[in-house]
Design a protein around this motif. Structure first.
Motif, PDB file in Angstrom:
ATOM      1  N   VAL A 150       0.830  -1.152   0.071  1.00 11.88           N
ATOM      2  CA  VAL A 150      -0.168   0.077  -0.115  1.00 11.88           C
ATOM      3  C   VAL A 150       0.765   1.244   0.040  1.00 11.88           C
ATOM      4  N   LYS A 151       1.089   1.925  -1.108  1.00  5.69           N
ATOM      5  CA  LYS A 151       1.827   3.034  -1.365  1.00  5.69           C
ATOM      6  C   LYS A 151       0.983   4.434  -0.426  1.00  5.69           C
ATOM      7  N   ARG A 152       1.942   5.337   0.042  1.00  2.00           N
ATOM      8  CA  ARG A 152       1.718   6.411   0.605  1.00  2.00           C
ATOM      9  C   ARG A 152       2.422   7.484  -0.027  1.00  2.00           C
ATOM     10  N   ALA A 153       2.019   8.776   0.556  1.00  2.00           N
ATOM     11  CA  ALA A 153       2.493  10.050   0.123  1.00  2.00           C
ATOM     12  C   ALA A 153       3.763  10.109   1.270  1.00  2.00           C
ATOM     13  N   VAL A 154       4.835  10.380   0.586  1.00  2.03           N
ATOM     14  CA  VAL A 154       6.097  10.609   1.707  1.00  2.03           C
ATOM     15  C   VAL A 154       6.846  11.751   0.753  1.00  2.03           C
ATOM     16  N   HIS A 155       7.306  12.646   1.500  1.00  6.42           N
ATOM     17  CA  HIS A 155       8.104  13.822   1.068  1.00  6.42           C
ATOM     18  C   HIS A 155       9.405  13.993   1.896  1.00  6.42           C
ATOM     19  N   GLY A 156      10.557  14.252   1.058  1.00  3.84           N
ATOM     20  CA  GLY A 156      11.713  14.273   1.565  1.00  3.84           C
ATOM     21  C   GLY A 156      12.952  13.954   0.719  1.00  3.84           C
ATOM     22  N   VAL A 157      14.219  14.095   1.203  1.00  4.28           N
ATOM     23  CA  VAL A 157      15.510  13.674   0.484  1.00  4.28           C
ATOM     24  C   VAL A 157      16.050  12.647   1.319  1.00  4.28           C
ATOM     25  N   GLY A 191       8.306  12.448  -3.351  1.00  4.39           N
ATOM     26  CA  GLY A 191       7.033  13.239  -3.263  1.00  4.39           C
ATOM     27  C   GLY A 191       7.538  14.690  -3.776  1.00  4.39           C
ATOM     28  N   ALA A 192       7.110  15.592  -2.954  1.00  4.34           N
ATOM     29  CA  ALA A 192       7.133  17.019  -3.393  1.00  4.34           C
ATOM     30  C   ALA A 192       8.820  17.351  -3.482  1.00  4.34           C
ATOM     31  N   ALA A 193       9.720  16.459  -2.894  1.00  7.57           N
ATOM     32  CA  ALA A 193      11.133  16.884  -3.128  1.00  7.57           C
ATOM     33  C   ALA A 193      11.850  16.540  -4.639  1.00  7.57           C
ATOM     34  N   THR A 194      10.819  15.653  -5.465  1.00  4.97           N
ATOM     35  CA  THR A 194      11.268  15.339  -6.757  1.00  4.97           C
ATOM     36  C   THR A 194      11.205  16.665  -7.729  1.00  4.97           C
ATOM     37  N   LYS A 195      10.511  17.785  -7.114  1.00  4.23           N
ATOM     38  CA  LYS A 195      10.291  18.922  -8.077  1.00  4.23           C
ATOM     39  C   LYS A 195      11.488  19.862  -8.027  1.00  4.23           C
ATOM     40  N   PHE A 196      12.468  19.560  -6.950  1.00  4.76           N
ATOM     41  CA  PHE A 196      13.673  20.150  -7.109  1.00  4.76           C
ATOM     42  C   PHE A 196      14.957  19.367  -7.144  1.00  4.76           C
ATOM     43  N   SER A 197      14.789  18.146  -8.016  1.00  3.74           N
ATOM     44  CA  SER A 197      15.992  17.218  -8.121  1.00  3.74           C
ATOM     45  C   SER A 197      16.906  17.949  -8.981  1.00  3.74           C
ATOM     46  N   LYS A 252      15.417  14.091   5.096  1.00  4.74           N
ATOM     47  CA  LYS A 252      15.535  15.370   5.069  1.00  4.74           C
ATOM     48  C   LYS A 252      14.443  16.286   4.379  1.00  4.74           C
ATOM     49  N   ALA A 253      14.256  17.253   4.876  1.00  5.66           N
ATOM     50  CA  ALA A 253      13.060  18.262   4.377  1.00  5.66           C
ATOM     51  C   ALA A 253      13.517  18.532   2.637  1.00  5.66           C
ATOM     52  N   PRO A 254      12.295  18.667   1.822  1.00  6.11           N
ATOM     53  CA  PRO A 254      12.791  19.086   0.443  1.00  6.11           C
ATOM     54  C   PRO A 254      13.572  20.185   0.267  1.00  6.11           C
ATOM     55  N   ASP A 255      13.405  21.052   1.043  1.00  4.02           N
ATOM     56  CA  ASP A 255      14.009  22.622   0.915  1.00  4.02           C
ATOM     57  C   ASP A 255      15.407  22.044   1.173  1.00  4.02           C
ATOM     58  N   SER A 256      16.066  20.999   1.674  1.00  5.11           N
ATOM     59  CA  SER A 256      17.404  20.819   2.093  1.00  5.11           C
ATOM     60  C   SER A 256      18.379  21.075   0.758  1.00  5.11           C
ATOM     61  N   LEU A 257      17.794  20.624  -0.189  1.00  7.38           N
ATOM     62  CA  LEU A 257      18.421  20.632  -1.590  1.00  7.38           C
ATOM     63  C   LEU A 257      18.693  21.891  -2.093  1.00  7.38           C
ATOM     64  N   LEU A 258      17.756  22.965  -1.491  1.00  9.98           N
ATOM     65  CA  LEU A 258      17.969  24.522  -1.572  1.00  9.98           C
ATOM     66  C   LEU A 258      18.640  25.103  -0.733  1.00  9.98           C
TER      67      LEU A 258
END
Length: 319
Positions: A11-18, A64-70, A241-247
């Motif tokens: 069962v997949k789920r929404a996961v966000h981060g790096v 998740g959302a972090a893929t937008k900042f790959s 790590k939070a998605p903004d860690s890439l920034l």
């Protein structure tokens, strides 16, 4: 004969981060990504730059959302520790290829002073010819696929920059040279190894490669798949790590709740800030990452935005 029980559906789920993964030897980057994706039961995931199966080390994975900042990590400078075997050139530029030429006698006449002088020639802006054994595409096919069929196609040299090239160790008896490299995106370390060998007059190939850094992130912050498998789901989530860690190196802009809502709708916002090509943007109460943008002519302009659903999911995940 008893029927084989069907495997339980994940069962997949929404996961966000790096996730900072230490990729093992022998796995492709996509293989490593799929293993991690299953462990997190993530709906959406990606990686931020291919590592060859023969390379190990830092592979940031985005969920998740972090893929937008790959792309931020793809564009970042990279760090590598490379092991060169002097005296042998191969068809692939690494240890998997067939030997083309072996000049151990010449390599044994090379001293550390000559190696330093050769390495110094490759510091700064240089031009590299992409190898045939690379993931570059020609008419929709990867060059390494063509190379395995014995086909060679014309390639164009590319400009890259070697910021740091330090000698870590010279094992004269084994003809092994270990170097640390910090370079711009798109640098081929196997090509660098071959070029250093050519400059020394004895040839060389890449005997080992480990990515040690990507932008501000170091491999010391990474975890292995084995470590990940040994954890329960909550412990795995805590590693993200939070998605903004890439920034993390970009300036930040904080908006009031009203302004944040307008920004998320794509509207330009007036700000008393100097022009900046890249900023990370946050809302207040609760503080939440909204996405990336830039400032031009006193206006904050959105580039990559999170959706309200992603922002709400991230706030819940952080609790």
């Amino acid at each position: 004969m008893s029927a084989v029980a069907p495997r339980p559906k994940i069962v997949k789920r929404a996961v966000h981060g790096v996730l900072m993964l230490d990729k093992p030897l022998g796995l492709t980057s996509n293989d490593a990504l799929q293993k991690a994706k299953r462990l997190f039961r993530a709906e959406k995931a990606g990686h931020t730059g291919t590592l060859d199966p023969l390379a190990t080390g830092l592979l940031p994975l985005t969920f998740g959302a972090a893929t937008k900042f790959s792309q931020v990590s793809l564009e970042a400078d990279k760090g590598y520790r490379a092991t060169l075997r002097l005296g042998i050139t191969t068809t692939t530029g690494d240890g998997e290829g067939e030997i083309v030429d072996q000049r151990d006698d010449v390599a044994r006449g090379v001293d550390l002073a000559a190696i330093r002088a050769a390495c110094d020639q490759f510091k700064g802006p240089i031009s590299q010819m992409p190898p045939m054994y690379s993931a570059l595409k020609h008419q929709g096919r990867a060059l390494y696929e063509l190379a395995r069929e014995g086909v060679t196609v014309e390639r164009q040299p590319r400009a890259v920059t070697i910021h740091v090239l330090d000698i870590v160790q010279w094992q004269a008896a084994e003809l092994l040279l270990v170097i640390d490299v910090r370079c711009s995106k798109g640098t081929y370390i196997r090509t660098l190894a071959e070029d250093i060998g050519a400059r020394l007059g004895c040839g060389a190939h890449l005997a080992g490669l480990r990515r040690t850094a990507s932008g501000p992130v170091d491999v010391a912050q990474a975890v292995t798949l084995e470590q990940l498998e040994a954890l329960d789901e909550d412990a795995r989530l805590s590693l993200l790590k939070a998605p903004d860690s890439l920034l993390g190196e970009w300036p930040e802009v904080e908006l009031s709740n009203d302004e944040a809502g307008r920004f998320l709708s794509g509207m330009r916002r007036r700000v008393a800030l100097a022009d900046m090509p890249q900023v990370r943007v946050y809302g207040q109460l609760p503080r939440a990452f909204l996405g990336s943008g830039h400032v031009a002519g006193g206006e904050l302009i959105a580039d990559r935005l999170l959706s309200p659903i992603e922002i709400a999911s991230m706030l819940v995940q952080a609790v």
